[in-house]
Design a protein around this motif. Structure first.
Motif, short mmCIF file in Angstrom:
data_model
loop_
_atom_site.label_atom_id
_atom_site.label_comp_id
_atom_site.label_asym_id
_atom_site.label_seq_id
_atom_site.Cartn_x
_atom_site.Cartn_y
_atom_site.Cartn_z
N GLY A 175 56.81 31.93 41.02
CA GLY A 175 57.79 31.22 41.83
C GLY A 175 57.21 29.93 42.38
O GLY A 175 56.23 29.40 41.86
N LYS A 176 57.84 29.47 43.43
CA LYS A 176 57.40 28.22 44.04
C LYS A 176 56.14 28.45 44.87
O LYS A 176 56.05 29.42 45.62
CB LYS A 176 58.52 27.66 44.93
CG LYS A 176 58.24 26.27 45.45
CD LYS A 176 59.42 25.74 46.24
CE LYS A 176 59.14 24.33 46.75
NZ LYS A 176 60.28 23.81 47.55
N THR A 177 55.20 27.55 44.73
CA THR A 177 53.94 27.69 45.48
C THR A 177 53.84 26.58 46.53
O THR A 177 54.53 25.56 46.45
CB THR A 177 52.74 27.60 44.53
OG1 THR A 177 52.76 26.34 43.86
CG2 THR A 177 52.77 28.71 43.50
N PHE A 178 52.98 26.81 47.49
CA PHE A 178 52.68 25.78 48.48
C PHE A 178 51.19 25.83 48.82
O PHE A 178 50.51 26.83 48.54
CB PHE A 178 53.55 25.94 49.73
CG PHE A 178 53.34 27.24 50.45
CD1 PHE A 178 54.02 28.38 50.04
CD2 PHE A 178 52.48 27.34 51.53
CE1 PHE A 178 53.84 29.60 50.70
CE2 PHE A 178 52.30 28.54 52.20
CZ PHE A 178 52.98 29.66 51.78
N VAL B 155 47.37 32.84 45.77
CA VAL B 155 47.33 32.83 44.31
C VAL B 155 45.94 32.44 43.82
O VAL B 155 45.35 33.09 42.97
CB VAL B 155 48.38 31.84 43.75
CG1 VAL B 155 48.31 31.79 42.22
CG2 VAL B 155 49.78 32.24 44.20
N ARG B 156 45.41 31.39 44.39
CA ARG B 156 44.08 30.92 44.00
C ARG B 156 43.54 29.98 45.08
O ARG B 156 44.30 29.50 45.93
CB ARG B 156 44.11 30.20 42.66
CG ARG B 156 44.97 28.95 42.65
CD ARG B 156 44.99 28.29 41.28
NE ARG B 156 45.89 27.13 41.26
CZ ARG B 156 47.20 27.22 41.06
NH1 ARG B 156 47.76 28.41 40.86
NH2 ARG B 156 47.95 26.14 41.06
N VAL B 157 42.25 29.74 45.00
CA VAL B 157 41.60 28.75 45.86
C VAL B 157 41.10 27.64 44.94
O VAL B 157 40.23 27.87 44.10
CB VAL B 157 40.42 29.36 46.65
CG1 VAL B 157 39.79 28.30 47.56
CG2 VAL B 157 40.90 30.54 47.47
N GLY B 158 41.70 26.47 45.07
CA GLY B 158 41.33 25.38 44.19
C GLY B 158 40.02 24.73 44.58
O GLY B 158 39.52 24.90 45.70
N ARG C 117 41.31 24.25 49.09
CA ARG C 117 42.74 24.15 48.77
C ARG C 117 43.28 25.54 48.45
O ARG C 117 43.03 26.08 47.38
CB ARG C 117 42.94 23.20 47.59
CG ARG C 117 44.37 22.88 47.27
CD ARG C 117 44.42 21.78 46.20
NE ARG C 117 45.77 21.44 45.87
CZ ARG C 117 46.47 22.02 44.89
NH1 ARG C 117 45.91 22.96 44.16
NH2 ARG C 117 47.71 21.65 44.64
N PHE C 118 44.00 26.12 49.40
CA PHE C 118 44.51 27.48 49.25
C PHE C 118 45.96 27.41 48.77
O PHE C 118 46.82 26.86 49.46
CB PHE C 118 44.42 28.24 50.58
CG PHE C 118 43.01 28.58 50.98
CD1 PHE C 118 42.13 27.60 51.41
CD2 PHE C 118 42.55 29.89 50.90
CE1 PHE C 118 40.83 27.90 51.77
CE2 PHE C 118 41.26 30.21 51.27
CZ PHE C 118 40.39 29.21 51.69
#
Length: 372
Positions: free
Chosen positions: A189-192, A221-224, A229-230
């Motif tokens: 779905g949409k992420t933020f 979902v992930r940590v960039g 960046r979460f």
């Protein structure tokens, strides 16, 4: 016919070396010798063969286990602790252990990194002297000892470059063979995005924040890169335990052990030492949060490890920044300020405040965790 090939850094990228040896064998070049000192590989011209090579570093000098023999592995060359294994089978399912290579290359990385940290101060002094000379500040006196200075400067650059190279290869090796890959979930779905800087110096706050986000239906979902960046996805509220774990160095089985216990690796720092990782695991509502350990002594030991490592690092960085700040301020104060000089000194002041701020955050974390 004998052929020699020079591969100076082959032991830090054994995967590439293994592929290259297999390709050489397919071209009819059979490995006959490896000189560890000159990094020279020797081949004899033979019939082409399709084989899979694996390089093993084994201090025990043990004989080949029967299970590996039955799987088709044979030792084609041994050079001290290095063993070059090959296998002619198709669809190999059993492989020799890679722990020896991991431990050996980690040791080299630790030594190189220690030297690199030690060389930062001399490097700064040399760079400042170079800038002063380029700006016409001071004079150069002819001396044969300048050659020693140049050699020392080049040696510093080589050590630092090698430390970076070994770290990159080691990281990929760990990720490929020791379960260090992060468990990234595909978003449907949409992420933020939420940004969190310096969270590793207040891990208890981060764990609580992520758990609250999950309880509100905001799932990580992930940590960039670079770990600030979460990325979240909206969904059903869940109970999720998040655990920050810090290891001065990880055991080869570290990732596999926790993953086999149901934990998902959300983030791990890209270094082989002073490694911090973020793990997650959902649990049923009404039950206690899942933790790596429930023992108070082990929790306190973990906090001490985090605090001592971080404070030691920040003290080093603060001293380093102060030295650079003092040297540049003195130089520009005595010879006139330029725009470049003002920007440089301004950045050093920001770096100094940044390091002090993170050190204070770490100490506040230690204070909050004193009664765990």
């Amino acid at each position: 016919m004998t052929m020699k090939k020079w591969r100076p850094l082959w032991s830090y990228d054994v995967e590439k070396t293994e592929r290259w040896l297999s390709e050489m064998a397919a071209e009819g070049n059979s490995l006959t010798d490896v000189d560890r000192m000159t990094r020279m590989f020797t081949f004899d011209r033979t019939a082409a063969e399709t084989v899979h090579y694996q390089v093993v570093y084994d201090k025990s000098r043990s004989v080949l286990p029967r299970k590996l023999e039955e799987a088709g592995w044979e030792e084609t060359l041994a050079e001290k602790k290095w063993k070059f294994m090959k296998n002619e089978f198709v669809g190999i399912s059993v492989f020799p252990s890679r722990e020896g290579v991991l431990k050996r290359n980690r040791l080299h990385f630790y030594v190189l990194t220690g030297l690199a940290f030690f060389y930062v101060m001399p490097l700064l002094m040399m760079l400042i002297s170079l800038i002063m000379l380029l700006r016409g500040i001071g004079t150069v006196h002819p001396s044969p000892l300048w050659l020693v200075t140049v050699i020392f400067f080049l040696q510093i650059l080589i050590v630092m470059g090698l430390a970076v190279f070994v770290n990159q290869k080691l990281k990929r090796f760990e990720t490929t063979f020791f379960g260090g890959a992060m468990d990234v979930e595909e978003s449907s779905g949409k992420t933020f995005v939420k940004w969190r800087f310096g969270w590793m110096y207040a891990p208890d706050i981060l764990e609580s924040w992520l758990a609250e986000m999950a309880a509100e239906g905001n799932h990580l979902v992930r940590v960039g890169k670079p770990g600030v960046r979460f990325v979240f996805e909206k969904g059903e509220p869940k109970c999720v335990s998040y655990v920050f774990d810090y290891q001065l160095k990880t055991a080869p089985s570290y990732f596999d052990v926790h993953k086999s216990a149901g934990w998902k690796l959300k983030y791990t720092s890209p270094y082989s030492f002073m490694k911090y990782s973020l793990w997650a695991q959902p649990y049923d509502d009404g039950f206690d949060k899942l933790r790596f350990t429930y023992d108070s002594k082990e929790k306190k030991a973990q906090v001490r490890k985090v605090v001592l490592s971080a404070v030691t690092l920040f003290v080093y960085l603060v001293v380093l920044t102060l030295f650079a700040l003092f040297a540049n301020y003195s130089m520009y104060q005595g010879n006139g300020w330029t725009l470049y000089g003002r920007i440089l000194v301004g950045l050093l002041v920001v770096a100094f405040v940044f390091h002090i701020s993170n050190m204070v955050r770490t100490l506040k974390y230690a204070f909050r965790m004193r009664k765990v």
